[in-house]
Design an enzyme around this catalytic site. Structure first.
Site, PDB file in Angstrom:
ATOM      1  N   ARG A 153     -45.342   5.098 -65.884  1.00 19.41           N
ATOM      2  CA  ARG A 153     -44.617   4.368 -66.914  1.00 19.41           C
ATOM      3  C   ARG A 153     -45.607   3.512 -67.691  1.00 19.41           C
ATOM      4  O   ARG A 153     -46.496   2.890 -67.107  1.00 19.41           O
ATOM      5  CB  ARG A 153     -43.531   3.489 -66.310  1.00 19.41           C
ATOM      6  CG  ARG A 153     -42.357   4.262 -65.715  1.00 19.41           C
ATOM      7  CD  ARG A 153     -41.523   4.937 -66.790  1.00 19.41           C
ATOM      8  NE  ARG A 153     -40.331   5.577 -66.237  1.00 19.41           N
ATOM      9  CZ  ARG A 153     -40.237   6.873 -65.968  1.00 19.41           C
ATOM     10  NH1 ARG A 153     -41.288   7.666 -66.175  1.00 19.41           N
ATOM     11  NH2 ARG A 153     -39.113   7.373 -65.488  1.00 19.41           N
ATOM     12  N   GLU A 157     -42.053   5.015 -77.072  1.00 16.20           N
ATOM     13  CA  GLU A 157     -42.020   6.450 -77.364  1.00 16.20           C
ATOM     14  C   GLU A 157     -40.899   6.786 -78.342  1.00 16.20           C
ATOM     15  O   GLU A 157     -39.803   6.234 -78.244  1.00 16.20           O
ATOM     16  CB  GLU A 157     -41.826   7.232 -76.050  1.00 16.20           C
ATOM     17  CG  GLU A 157     -42.993   7.067 -75.106  1.00 16.20           C
ATOM     18  CD  GLU A 157     -42.788   7.781 -73.773  1.00 16.20           C
ATOM     19  OE1 GLU A 157     -41.763   8.481 -73.600  1.00 16.20           O
ATOM     20  OE2 GLU A 157     -43.656   7.636 -72.898  1.00 16.20           O
ATOM     21  N   HIS A 169     -45.602  12.617 -73.060  1.00 13.65           N
ATOM     22  CA  HIS A 169     -44.701  12.443 -71.914  1.00 13.65           C
ATOM     23  C   HIS A 169     -44.188  13.800 -71.420  1.00 13.65           C
ATOM     24  O   HIS A 169     -42.975  14.043 -71.350  1.00 13.65           O
ATOM     25  CB  HIS A 169     -43.522  11.531 -72.282  1.00 13.65           C
ATOM     26  CG  HIS A 169     -42.894  10.887 -71.074  1.00 13.65           C
ATOM     27  ND1 HIS A 169     -42.241   9.678 -71.128  1.00 13.65           N
ATOM     28  CD2 HIS A 169     -42.816  11.286 -69.765  1.00 13.65           C
ATOM     29  CE1 HIS A 169     -41.783   9.360 -69.923  1.00 13.65           C
ATOM     30  NE2 HIS A 169     -42.125  10.321 -69.084  1.00 13.65           N
TER      31      HIS A 169
END
Length: 314
Positions: A230, A259, A277
């Site tokens: 994270r 994001e 990601h």
């Protein structure tokens, strides 16, 4: 009557028929607007929610669903699921711990290799018609540090130790029994003992900015950092300063604070490798993740213990 699942994720759409095949009715609502509309329109029928850590599920949403009984999170992290609200309402929460561990570990090693061996820059130089040749470090025999030795961290450790003959140290909330890797009592100690530092710990308040200036200074100018966990675990401002001033050698990131937005300062650096990601995305991981959700839902609605419960914390 079949149970109704509010699905807030879209990365696993191809495998959602697994749930439908088990008799669950799905309401797909991947956007914020669709999510709010689905909660308002189907409040009387929704009994389960499928989400992921960054999307979460909040107290006011739980309050709007009087028949909600279980929240299933794909992936290990559940940082934006309000566990206190779930506990107060008697809602079970599960996660996908371990389901995508191999995919994430593979991606972590791919990022580390690309970063340390300077693969993106070398590729770009050839495409420009250049022949840029630099001497870059090897992985063999180096010191790997892993923050968080859960399923993902353990899979990364095995790849580093067995595949590249690296010595492995780790830090986590508690020492893990039955592993031979060196335990460090703090993140600072771990960074000082590492050439390559891999972030594999869950997000949330407990790990927010665990990697800061002091830790990056301890990693040092020849150290590399990889984050497939994270973004909140690393203080981005401190990381940018360390990269810009070469206080560390480089960083590879699969996660970001806002994001899909990525800071221009980060994108401008040539000592970083960035991916959108995708560490946990593979056909095998997606199928395994949805299969685990399916098993948890089937067990829960049959009155049996779920496979991967998230413990409520005081």
């Amino acid at each position: 009557m079949s149970e109704t699942v509010l699905v807030l994720v879209e990365a696993v759409n191809e495998y959602l028929p697994l749930l439908e095949g088990s008799g669950f009715t799905l309401i797909r609502a991947p956007s914020k607007a669709e999510r709010a509309a689905a909660i308002a329109q189907h409040a009387d029928t929704i009994t389960a929610v499928l989400t992921r850590g960054p999307l979460g599920f909040y107290a006011e949403e739980m309050a709007a669903l009087p028949h909600l009984r279980i929240i299933c999170v794909i992936g290990a992290g559940y940082e934006h699921v309000d566990l206190a609200a779930a506990r107060d309402r008697g809602i079970t929460v599960t996660n996908g711990a371990g389901a995508n561990a191999s995919s994430v570990a593979d991606h972590a090693m791919a990022l580390l290799l690309a970063l340390v061996r300077d693969i993106p820059q070398a590729d770009a130089s050839v495409r420009r018609g250049e022949w840029r040749k630099l001497s870059r470090p090897t992985l063999a025999g180096k010191r790997m540090g892993i923050l968080g030795l859960g399923a993902v961290g353990l899979a990364i450790a095995q790849r580093g130790a067995l595949g590249f003959n690296m010595s492995v140290s780790y830090h986590s909330r508690r020492r893990r029994e039955g592993v031979g890797y060196h335990y460090c009592a703090s993140v600072l100690e771990l960074a000082a003992a590492s050439d390559y530092l891999i972030i594999a710990t869950p997000g949330g308040a407990d790990t927010r900015h665990a990697i800061d200036k002091a830790v990056l200074d301890a990693l040092g100018p020849e150290g590399f950092i990889v984050n497939i966990a994270r973004a909140s675990v690393i203080n981005t401002a401190d990381l940018l300063t360390a990269l810009q001033h070469h206080h560390i050698a480089g960083a590879a990131l699969d996660v970001f604070d806002d994001e899909p937005e990525v800071p221009d300062e980060l994108r401008a650096l040539n000592n970083v490798v960035l991916t959108p990601h995708v560490a946990g995305l593979s056909p095998e991981a997606s199928e395994g993740t949805v299969s685990l959700v399916n098993q948890n839902l089937l067990a829960f609605f049959a009155g049996q213990p779920v496979l991967t419960p998230v413990p409520y914390t005081p």
